[in-house]
Design a protein around this motif. Structure first.
Motif, PDB file in Angstrom:
ATOM      1  N   GLY A  61       0.922  -1.200  -0.063  1.00 46.54           N
ATOM      2  CA  GLY A  61      -0.081   0.075   0.069  1.00 46.54           C
ATOM      3  C   GLY A  61       0.933   1.424  -0.036  1.00 46.54           C
ATOM      4  N   LYS A  64       4.235   1.116  -4.346  1.00 49.37           N
ATOM      5  CA  LYS A  64       5.113   0.692  -5.476  1.00 49.37           C
ATOM      6  C   LYS A  64       4.534   0.437  -6.689  1.00 49.37           C
ATOM      7  CE  LYS A  64       5.777  -3.007  -2.880  1.00 49.37           C
ATOM      8  NZ  LYS A  64       4.745  -2.825  -1.929  1.00 49.37           N
ATOM      9  N   SER A  65       3.274  -0.209  -6.650  1.00 50.09           N
ATOM     10  CA  SER A  65       2.946  -0.341  -8.019  1.00 50.09           C
ATOM     11  C   SER A  65       2.399   0.894  -8.895  1.00 50.09           C
ATOM     12  CB  SER A  65       1.382  -1.138  -7.982  1.00 50.09           C
ATOM     13  OG  SER A  65       1.980  -2.400  -7.364  1.00 50.09           O
ATOM     14  N   THR A  66       1.737   1.823  -8.174  1.00 50.39           N
ATOM     15  CA  THR A  66       1.595   3.259  -8.639  1.00 50.39           C
ATOM     16  C   THR A  66       2.764   3.837  -9.256  1.00 50.39           C
ATOM     17  OG1 THR A  66      -0.175   3.204  -7.078  1.00 50.39           O
ATOM     18  CG2 THR A  66       0.451   5.400  -8.232  1.00 50.39           C
ATOM     19  N   ASN A 206       3.689  13.288  -0.919  1.00 51.69           N
ATOM     20  CA  ASN A 206       3.775  14.145  -1.960  1.00 51.69           C
ATOM     21  C   ASN A 206       2.885  13.444  -2.815  1.00 51.69           C
ATOM     22  OD1 ASN A 206       5.666  15.895  -1.153  1.00 51.69           O
ATOM     23  ND2 ASN A 206       7.458  14.505  -1.712  1.00 51.69           N
TER      24      ASN A 206
HETATM   25  N1  LIG Z   1       1.791   9.772  -3.826  1.00 44.26           N
HETATM   26  C1  LIG Z   1       1.512   8.624  -3.876  1.00 44.26           C
HETATM   27  N2  LIG Z   1       2.101   7.908  -4.479  1.00 44.26           N
HETATM   28  C2  LIG Z   1       1.736   6.314  -4.525  1.00 44.26           C
HETATM   29  N3  LIG Z   1       0.471   6.000  -4.183  1.00 44.26           N
HETATM   30  C3  LIG Z   1      -0.240   6.832  -3.707  1.00 44.26           C
HETATM   31  C4  LIG Z   1      -0.098   8.227  -3.409  1.00 44.26           C
HETATM   32  N4  LIG Z   1      -0.934   8.819  -2.860  1.00 44.26           N
HETATM   33  C5  LIG Z   1      -1.851   8.041  -2.791  1.00 44.26           C
HETATM   34  N5  LIG Z   1      -1.569   6.890  -3.492  1.00 44.26           N
HETATM   35  C6  LIG Z   1      -2.551   5.632  -3.400  1.00 44.26           C
HETATM   36  O1  LIG Z   1      -2.165   4.736  -2.759  1.00 44.26           O
HETATM   37  C7  LIG Z   1      -2.327   3.187  -3.103  1.00 44.26           C
HETATM   38  C8  LIG Z   1      -1.200   2.752  -3.165  1.00 44.26           C
HETATM   39  O2  LIG Z   1      -1.289   1.303  -3.731  1.00 44.26           O
HETATM   40  P1  LIG Z   1      -0.230   0.477  -4.635  1.00 44.26           P
HETATM   41  O3  LIG Z   1       0.375   1.365  -5.601  1.00 44.26           O
HETATM   42  O4  LIG Z   1      -1.034  -0.757  -5.255  1.00 44.26           O
HETATM   43  O5  LIG Z   1       0.954   0.078  -3.533  1.00 44.26           O
HETATM   44  P2  LIG Z   1       1.656  -0.872  -3.316  1.00 44.26           P
HETATM   45  O6  LIG Z   1       1.932  -1.688  -4.694  1.00 44.26           O
HETATM   46  O7  LIG Z   1       3.074  -0.555  -2.742  1.00 44.26           O
HETATM   47  O8  LIG Z   1       0.850  -2.058  -2.602  1.00 44.26           O
HETATM   48  C9  LIG Z   1      -2.944   3.484  -4.354  1.00 44.26           C
HETATM   49  O9  LIG Z   1      -4.425   3.745  -4.163  1.00 44.26           O
HETATM   50  C10 LIG Z   1      -2.525   4.886  -4.799  1.00 44.26           C
HETATM   51  O10 LIG Z   1      -3.676   5.567  -5.464  1.00 44.26           O
END
Ligand SMILES: Nc1ncnc2c1ncn2[C@@H]1O[C@H](COP(=O)(O)OP(=O)(O)O)[C@@H](O)[C@H]1O
Ligand SMILES: Nc1ncnc2c1ncn2[C@@H]1O[C@H](COP(=O)(O)OS(=O)(=O)O)[C@@H](OP(=O)(O)O)[C@H]1O
Length: 228
Positions: A61, A64-66, A206
Motif C-alpha cells: 500500500g 510501489k505499483s503506482t 507528496n
Molecule cells: N503519492 C502517492 N504515491 C503512490 N500512491 C499513492 C500516493 N498517494 C496516494 N496513493 C494511493 O495509494 C495506493 C497505493 O497502492 P499501490 O500502488 O498498489 O501500493 P503497493 O504496490 O505498494 O501495494 C493507491 O491507491 C494510490 O492511488
C-alpha cells in the motif's frame, strides 16, 4: 555496461564462476559460460539507453505499483524500452511455488533479481516492484548487478505504516489485524527500511505525479548513454 555480454566476468579472460544463492558457487559441476557475439554495449547502442534495474521496496500500500506503472508509462511515451516485474504478478508464475515465510521471501528476491539483471543486460529498463522486506536480500541484488556492470538503483517507497494501513487498498491490513492473515509485512512480519537508497519517494506526503517526476528524472540520468 561491459564489452562482453552477459558474462559473470565482464571483460576478457576466463570467466569467473557464476554465483548462486548467497554468493556461493553453482550446484552443478562441469558447466561453462557461453559468450555471445553481440555485446551488452552493442545492445545499449541499438536501444539508445543503458539497461538498468530499478528496485522499488516498501510496505504493502505504500505505492510501489503506482510508481512502477507511472514510470513505465512515462518511459514508453519517451520511446524507452522498459518492463515491470511486480511481486504480486510474479507470484502467479515464476514464483508461484513461494509463500511468505522469510525463506520464501529471500528466494523470491533472489530469483526476481536474477531475472531482472538478465533483462537489464538485454538493454531494458527493468522496474522491480516488490515489498522485499530484508536489507540483505536487496544488497545481494545490488551487488550482483554491479558485479556485472548493470546500473542499479534502490528506490524506497517511504509511506509510513500508518498511511499504508489507512489506505489498505486490498483490505489486507484489516485481515492481518483481525488475525485472519498471518505473517503480514509491517504487522507480524518485519520490514527493514533501506539505509542508503538512491531515491526516496515520500508517497505518504507528496502527490503521485510529483513522486513519478522525481523517479523519472533519476532513471533517465542513470540510463543515459552519456552516463556510461
Ligand atoms: N503519492 C502517492 N504515491 C503512490 N500512491 C499513492 C500516493 N498517494 C496516494 N496513493 C494511493 O495509494 C495506493 C497505493 O497502492 P499501490 O500502488 O498498489 O501500493 P503497493 O504496490 O505498494 O501495494 C493507491 O491507491 C494510490 O492511488
Ligand atoms: N503475508 C503477506 N505479507 C505481505 N504481502 C502479502 C502477504 N500475503 C499476501 N500478500 C500480497 O503479496 C504482495 C507482496 O508480494 P511480494 O512478492 O512483493 O513480497 S515479498 O517481496 O516477497 O515480501 C502484496 O502486494 P503489495 O500490496 O502490492 O505490496 C500483497 O498483495
Amino acid at each position: 555496461m561491459s564489452g562482453t555480454s552477459n558474462s559473470p566476468s565482464p571483460d576478457s579472460g576466463p570467466a569467473a564462476p557464476a554465483t548462486t544463492k548467497g554468493g556461493s558457487l553453482p550446484e552443478s559441476a562441469n558447466i561453462t559460460w557461453t559468450k555471445t557475439r553481440v555485446t551488452d554495449a552493442m545492445r545499449c547502442e541499438r536501444l539508445g539507453q543503458r539497461g538498468a534495474v530499478i528496485w522499488m521496496t516498501g510496505l504493502s500500500g505504500s505505492g510501489k505499483s503506482t510508481m512502477a506503472v507511472g514510470l513505465d508509462a512515462h518511459l514508453y511515451e519517451a520511446g524507452k524500452p522498459s518492463f515491470i516485474l511486480d511481486g504480486d504478478n510474479l507470484r502467479h508464475g515464476l514464483c508461484c511455488d513461494l509463500g511468505f515465510s522469510s525463506e520464501d521471501r529471500h528466494e523470491n528476491i533472489r530469483r526476481t533479481g536474477e531475472v531482472a539483471k538478465l533483462m537489464a543486460q538485454s538493454g531494458i529498463i527493468v522496474i522491480c516492484s516488490l515489498i522485499s522486506p530484508f536489507d540483505e536480500d536487496r544488497r545481494k541484488v545490488r551487488e550482483s548487478c554491479l558485479r556485472d556492470a548493470v546500473p542499479f538503483a534502490e528506490v524506497f517507497i517511504a509511506a509510513s505504516l500508518n498511511v499504508c494501513e489507512q489506505r489498505d487498498p486490498k483490505g489486507l491490513y484489516a485481515k492481518a489485524r483481525s488475525g485472519a492473515l498471518k505473517g503480514f509485512t509491517g504487522i507480524d512480519s518485519p520490514y527493514e527500511p533501506p539505509q542508503a537508497a538512491e531515491v526516496i519517494l515520500q508517497t505518504g506526503v507528496n502527490s503521485p505525479e510529483a513522486c513519478i517526476q522525481q523517479l523519472v528524472a533519476h532513471v533517465l540520468a542513470l540510463t543515459s548513454l552519456k552516463a556510461a
